[in-house]
Design a protein around this motif. Structure first.
Motif: not given
Length: 638
Positions: A159-188
Motif C-alpha cells: 500500500f505504501l508503494w502507492l504513495i512512494g511511486e506517486a512522489v518519485f515516479h511521477f515527480l515530473p508532474v510536480g516539477i512542471v506544475w511548480s514551474i508554471t506556478k512560479k512563472m505565472g502561466t496556466t498550471q493545469i
C-alpha cells in the motif's frame, strides 16, 4: 501604546527610515525588507531591539527575525511607518534588483523545488520505512523480513508503494506544475505536460537500460518515428520541458488577439511543448541529468572521495547563506533516479546537525543570559529538525566562531559518512530525524557520523567561547560590566526624573495618558530645568523634537517620559537634548535641558507624564507633593 509600537518605531529608524525601504513584507518568523541601501541598516542597534532576535541578508532581502508574533509586529510596523506592505512575491521581485545573476538563478531554482520538498521528505520517509520491513532480514534466525512473515505488513508495504511511486515516479508532474506556478502561466497545462512525460503508455524510464533499442516502442509517422520513452523521476528533462511550455504560452499570449486566446494559446502551447519534450529537450535533459549525477557520484566514490566529502561538508553551510544550496535538491533527486539512492543528502543532514550542535554549546555557555536563550533554544531545536536559518543567522554568524566550528564538525562527519558508504533512499528531514531516510543497514555508521557532527562543533564552540565571549555575552547586560560601571542583578530603585509636583496619572487632562491606555505611571509638573534618567539602561527612543524619551532599564522596565503637553508642536524649541537613541545612560544622567519660559510662552502645560509601557503597575506614596530629581521612594511597584 500597542505592544510593538516602540520596537517597530526603532526598527524603522535603524533600517534607515522610510526613504530607505523599497518594499517590506513578512514570512512566518521574519520581517523582510528590500532596502535601497543595505549599508544604512544599523545591525548592532537593530539587535538591541527587544523583539528582534537576529538579522541577516539573503536573496537581496534584509531580514529581521521576530518570531511567532511577526504578524502583529508587521501590522504595527506598517502603522508607524506609513508604508504599504507588499506580498512576499512582490518583495522577492523587488529584491532581485539587489541580486547577481547567479543568485537569481539559484533563487528561481529554490522557488521551483520549495513546494515539492514536503512531498519529497514524506516519500523519503515512506521508502525508508518500507526498506526496514521488506529488505532487512530480522526474523527466523536472520532469514526472513517482516513482510515475509506477516500478511498485514506485506499489505502495508504494498500500500505504501502507492504513495512512494506517486512522489518519485511521477515527480515530473510536480516539477512542471511548480514551474508554471512560479512563472505565472496556466498550471493545469503544466500538470498535463507532466503527465505526458510519465504516462503508462510510455516505456518506463527504469526499464530503458534493460530494453534493446529495437524493442523500444515508437510513435510511427511513416517517414519518421518518435521513441515512446517515459521520464519517470527525471528532474532535468521535466524542468526543460516546463520552461518550453512557459515561454510558448507567454509568446502566444503576447501575439494572439484576446478574443481567441482562450482557444488558441493552450493549443499552440501544449501540443508543441509535448512534441519538443519527447524529441529534443527530453533526450538532452536525460543526458545532462546523467552527466551531473555521474560527476557527483564519481567524486563521491573516487580515491579522493574523502576530500570531496570534506570540502562539501565544510562549504554546505555557507552555501545556505548564499542560497546556492538549492541546487542540491535537483542533484539529490537525480542521483536517486539514476542509482536508486543518494550519498549526497546524508552529508546535508549532518551539516544541519553540526550547526545545531554549535548552538547547543552556546546554550550551555549562555545559560545565565536570558535574552540570548530566547534565541538560542528555539534556533537549536529548529536546526536539529532541519531548519537551519534561525541558528545560522540568529546565533552562529553573529559570533562567527560557532559557525566555523559547525563547518569543521560537518566536514569531519561528511568524511565519515562517505568513508562508511552511507546511502539514503531519498531526501529526508535534514536533521536528527534524517536517520529515518538512511538505508537501515547504514544506521550504525550514520549514527557515528552524527556523533561527530554533535561532539566536534559542541566542543570547539564551548572551548573557544569560554575564551572569546565577554561577560555581557555570557551573562547578559544586567550582570556584566558595561561602559565602565557594574550592573547589579538587583533592580535599581526608581528615581524621579525631574523636580516638580507629583500628580496621579488619572488626574491629568490628556486622555491618552490619564486613561492609562499606554500604561500605568504618574505625572510631574516640571519646576526645574533638567530631566534626568530615572534608571540605568538604554535610550530606545528619542524624538527629534526633544519632548519625549523611551528608556529600557537594565531590569527590563520600559519607561516613556513625555515633557509637557502638546510640546511636539514646538519642533524642538526649548529643548537642549543631551542623548540619542541607542545610547546607554546611568541613573541621574541628564537627558535634556528644558527652557520652561519658552514652553509657557507658547501656552504649553508643564505637566509631564512618566509611563511604564512594559506593563508595571505603580502605587504613589506621595500625591500632590513636591519632589526633586533623583529622589527615590515616592512610588512602589505592585
Amino acid at each position: 501604546m500597542a505592544k510593538y509600537t516602540k520596537d517597530a518605531t526603532d526598527l524603522l529608524t535603524y533600517v534607515g527610515g522610510k526613504e530607505n525601504i523599497s518594499a517590506v513584507t513578512h514570512c512566518v518568523t521574519r520581517m523582510r525588507f528590500v532596502l535601497i541601501d543595505d549599508k544604512k541598516a544599523d545591525v548592532k542597534k537593530i539587535e538591541t531591539i527587544p523583539s528582534a532576535k537576529g538579522t541577516f541578508t539573503q536573496s537581496g532581502q534584509f531580514q529581521v527575525i521576530i518570531g511567532n508574533d511577526v504578524q502583529e509586529f508587521y501590522n504595527e510596523f506598517i502603522t508607524v511607518s506609513g508604508i504599504e506592505g507588499v506580498s512576499k512575491d512582490a518583495a522577492k521581485q523587488a529584491a532581485k534588483t539587489n541580486q547577481t545573476w547567479i543568485q537569481r538563478l539559484m533563487g528561481n531554482l529554490g522557488e521551483i523545488f520549495a513546494p515539492l520538498i514536503p512531498a519529497l521528505i514524506c516519500g523519503g520517509l515512506i521508502l525508508g520505512f518500507r526498506n526496514i520491513i521488506d529488505a532487512i532480514k530480522l526474523f527466523e534466525d536472520g532469514t526472513k523480513t517482516l513482510v515475509e512473515i506477516s500478511q498485514f505488513w506485506s499489505g502495508v508495504d504494498s500500500f505504501l508503494w502507492l504513495i512512494g511511486e506517486a512522489v518519485f515516479h511521477f515527480l515530473p508532474v510536480g516539477i512542471v506544475w511548480s514551474i508554471t506556478k512560479k512563472m505565472g502561466t496556466t498550471q493545469i497545462l503544466g500538470i498535463i505536460l507532466g503527465i505526458t512525460l510519465v504516462s503508462p503508455q510510455l516505456l518506463n524510464a527504469y526499464a530503458v537500460a534493460s530494453t534493446a533499442a529495437a524493442d523500444i516502442p515508437v510513435w510511427n509517422f511513416g517517414s519518421f518515428s518518435i521513441q515512446m520513452i517515459g521520464y519517470q523521476a527525471q528532474v532535468i528533462p521535466a524542468m526543460m520541458a516546463g520552461f518550453v511550455l512557459v515561454y510558448l504560452e507567454k509568446f502566444w499570449h503576447k501575439h494572439c488577439p484576446e478574443a481567441i486566446s482562450m482557444i488558441v494559446v493552450p493549443f499552440l502551447s501544449l501540443i508543441p511543448a509535448v512534441i519538443i519534450a519527447h524529441t529534443i529537450v527530453g533526450p538532452i535533459g536525460w543526458k545532462i541529468g546523467d552527466m551531473i549525477s555521474q560527476v557527483v557520484y564519481a567524486g563521491l566514490s573516487s580515491n579522493v572521495k574523502w576530500l570531496f566529502a570534506g570540502v562539501f561538508g565544510f562549504v554546505y553551510a555557507p552555501l545556505v547563506i548564499t542560497g546556492l544550496h538549492h541546487m542540491t535538491n535537483a542533484i539529490d533527486t537525480q542521483l536517486v533516479s539514476t542509482y536508486g539512492y543518494t550519498i549526497l543528502w546524508p552529508m546535508i543532514a549532518l551539516s544541519n546537525i553540526a550547526q545545531g550542535s554549535a548552538v547547543l554549546a552556546m546554550i550551555t555557555l549562555q545559560k545565565k543570559n536570558e535574552r540570548a536563550q530566547q534565541v538560542n533554544i528555539p534556533a537549536c531545536i529548529s536546526c536539529y529538525l532541519g531548519v537551519t536559518e534561525p541558528a545560522l543567522f540568529g546565533v552562529n554568524l553573529k559570533y562567527m566562531f560557532p559557525f566555523i566550528s559547525g563547518m569543521i564538525g560537518s566536514s569531519v562527519a561528511a568524511m565519515l559518512s562517505i568513508g562508511f558508504g552511507v546511502k539514503a533512499v531519498s531526501i529526508g528531514v535534514g536533521g536528527l530525524p534524517g536517520i529515518l531516510s538512511i538505508f537501515a543497514e547504514y544506521w550504525g555508521f550514520f549514527a557515528l557520523a552524527m556523533a561527530a557532527a554533535i561532539i566536534i562543533p559542541f566542543a570547539l564552540t564551548y572551548v573557544i567561547g569560554k575564551k572569546k565571549l565577554s561577560d555581557e555575552d555570557l551573562f547578559g547586560e544586567a550582570n556584566s560590566l558595561v561602559n565602565g560601571y557594574q550592573h547589579s542583578s538587583e533592580p535599581e530603585i526608581f528615581a524621579s526624573p525631574m523636580d516638580g509636583k507629583i500628580l496621579p496619572l488619572e488626574e491629568i487632562e490628556d486622555a491618552a495618558f490619564s486613561s492609562k491606555a499606554m500604561g500605568d505611571g504618574f505625572a510631574i509638573e516640571l519646576s526645574g530645568d533638567e530631566v534626568v534618567a530615572p534608571v540605568s539602561g538604554e535610550i530606545v527612543m528619542s524624538f527629534p523634537t526633544g519632548h519625549a524619551y523611551g528608556i529600557k532599564s537594565d531590569d527590563g522596565k520600559e519607561i516613556l517620559i513625555h515633557i509637557g503637553m502638546d510640546t511636539v508642536e514646538l519642533n524642538g524649541e526649548g529643548f537642549d537634548v543631551k542623548v540619542k537613541a541607542g545610547q546607554r545612560v546611568k541613573q541621574g544622567d541628564v537627558l535634556v535641558k528644558v527652557n520652561k519660559d519658552i514652553l509657557t510662552s507658547h501656552g504649553k502645560s508643564l505637566v509631564s507624564p512618566v509611563v511604564f509601557t512594559s506593563g508595571e503597575k505603580v502605587e504613589l506614596h506621595k500625591k500632590n507633593e513636591t519632589i526633586t530629581k533623583n529622589e527615590k521612594g515616592f512610588i512602589a511597584f505592585i
